[in-house]
Design a protein around this motif. Structure first.
Motif, mmCIF file in Angstrom:
data_model
loop_
_atom_site.group_PDB
_atom_site.id
_atom_site.type_symbol
_atom_site.label_atom_id
_atom_site.label_comp_id
_atom_site.label_asym_id
_atom_site.label_seq_id
_atom_site.Cartn_x
_atom_site.Cartn_y
_atom_site.Cartn_z
ATOM 1 N N GLY A 143 -14.927 7.650 -18.878
ATOM 2 C CA GLY A 143 -13.786 7.626 -17.970
ATOM 3 C C GLY A 143 -12.466 7.761 -18.689
ATOM 4 O O GLY A 143 -11.565 8.505 -18.257
ATOM 5 N N ALA A 191 -16.891 6.984 -12.726
ATOM 6 C CA ALA A 191 -17.218 6.903 -14.153
ATOM 7 C C ALA A 191 -17.519 5.452 -14.481
ATOM 8 O O ALA A 191 -17.221 4.974 -15.577
ATOM 9 C CB ALA A 191 -16.062 7.429 -14.999
ATOM 10 N N GLY A 228 -22.174 12.673 -21.535
ATOM 11 C CA GLY A 228 -21.098 12.256 -20.646
ATOM 12 C C GLY A 228 -19.769 12.912 -20.968
ATOM 13 O O GLY A 228 -18.992 13.242 -20.061
ATOM 14 N N ALA A 283 -17.215 15.152 -18.590
ATOM 15 C CA ALA A 283 -15.783 14.933 -18.415
ATOM 16 C C ALA A 283 -14.980 16.191 -18.736
ATOM 17 O O ALA A 283 -14.065 16.568 -17.990
ATOM 18 C CB ALA A 283 -15.335 13.766 -19.293
#
Length: 403
Positions: free
Chosen positions: A16, A166, A307, A311
């Motif tokens: 995130g 997230a 991940g 993003a």
């Protein structure tokens, strides 16, 4: 009073925070809702794990200005050796063979967390709400009205055309969106710690498959190594209560003597292992990234690497878009991420089933496969590039030209 933001990110962990930084670097305002206070010691994902960052991942962190804050604490991985207890043969990947200075780097999660926080402090267009939580989401015309409650107990409403979950494996955003998940309990627990080997690893990383699960040893600074040890869940309590000498002997028996005697184990942190995969990574004006979209077995150290590609792909697609939550844009996001996501999940699951579980009849085939991968240069090259994180449809930020 309701405020608005083009994008709201729920979850300020490693993925995130990376997304928030990438959006800010692209000139896109966003709101980041962080459950923990914006300090390294307060953020649960900035812990004692030692992350194996693929080369492509480091390229991405460089592109968004994070690596400058982490590079001096990272240790290059120049050689990776993969083997299986009881089988013959091994697979060796070497940076020199690929014409690069490193296949990847090892970095403690708390050090990456600190680098992210330092980079977040330099964001100009980002609004951070921390500590705070997303309590509710409500569909609104052209987006979502998100209720965010701060540590002061005051609830605030933020309208956003794109909501990003997230917020980890147990994602509340995913639950509120009504996106189902498929789960698999491996019946295993993971222990991570640092140890001191008798011989300097000199940038070498090892992954050792055993009947009880994989063991990874990662090079760290000051001749230390990061040990990632998988045990049967029924054995976890016993391992957790071992003193240093007993744990060192246990780890030695599982890993072997490639680096001589292992000693001085540091703080040991256990983690449950389960596979959680969302049925869809997109919803109506919503996206899931990182562990909220997929939590994979730690074999191969793919979690954060995967991940971050989530993003950076999302940041790339919304850059210049008039409507970041447009349905066609989100369909394109899902299309681009599908091969990487599904391939990585399938690979990690298959490795656990084929390489770790006790299946004597498969031993000759496993050994033959390892010998073939090691001795056939095109196959080894393809495996090395995959290990470095280079995938089809990868975001531009992670790419580079290698032989």
């Amino acid at each position: 009073m309701t405020t608005s933001s083009p994008i709201l990110i729920a979850g300020g962990g490693l993925v995130g925070a990376s997304l928030a930084i990438a959006l800010d670097a692209a000139g896109i305002p966003a709101v980041l809702v962080e459950a923990a206070a914006p300090r390294v010691g307060e953020q649960p994902s900035y812990d004692e794990r030692n992350l194996a960052l693929a080369r492509a991942t480091v390229n991405g962190l460089k592109a968004i200005g994070v690596w400058d804050f982490a590079a001096d604490r990272a240790t290059p991985i120049v050689h990776i050796r993969t083997s299986r207890a009881g089988d013959f043969g091994s697979v060796r990947m070497d940076a020199a063979d690929e014409g690069v200075d490193a296949l990847g780097w090892t970095l403690p999660a708390r050090e990456l967390g600190e680098a992210l926080l330092r980079r977040l402090d330099r964001c100009r267009l980002l609004t951070r709400m921390a500590p705070a939580r997303v309590d509710a989401i409500a569909a609104a015309d052209g987006g979502w009205t998100v209720t965010v409650t701060g540590s002061d107990g005051i609830a605030r409403e933020v309208f956003t055309p794109l909501l990003v979950g997230a917020d980890g494996t147990g994602s509340g955003v995913r639950r509120q969106l009504g996106i189902p998940v498929r789960e698999h309990d491996y019946g295993q627990s993971l222990f991570v710690c640092t140890m001191t080997p008798e011989r300097d690893p000199q940038g070498r990383a090892y992954e050792r498959f055993t009947d009880a699960g994989p063991v990874a040893v990662l090079p760290l600074a000051e001749r230390r190594v990061g040990v990632v040890l998988t045990v049967d869940a029924a054995q976890a309590d016993t391992v957790a209560t071992m003193d240093d000498a007993a744990f060192a002997a246990f780890a030695q028996a599982r890993f072997g003597w490639r680096l001589g005697r292992l000693s001085r184990p540091g703080k040991r942190s256990p983690y449950l292992i389960r596979r959680v995969a969302a049925d869809s990574v997109v919803g109506d004006r919503a996206v899931l990234v990182g562990n909220a979209a997929q939590t994979v077995h730690p074999i191969g150290a793919q979690g954060f690497n995967l991940g971050l590609r989530d993003a950076l792909t999302l940041a790339e697609l919304v850059t210049g878009a008039t409507d970041p939550g447009d349905a066609a844009l989100l369909r394109e996001y899902a299309r681009r991420r599908a091969p990487d996501r599904e391939g990585t999940m399938a690979m990690s699951h298959a490795l656990v089933r084929l390489a770790c579980m006790e299946q004597p009849l498969l031993a000759p085939l496993r050994s033959l496969a390892m010998l073939t991968l090691d001795r056939v240069p095109p196959l080894r090259h393809a495996l090395s590039r995959r290990g470095m994180g280079f995938r089809a449809h990868a975001p531009l930020a992670v790419r580079e030209t290698t032989p």
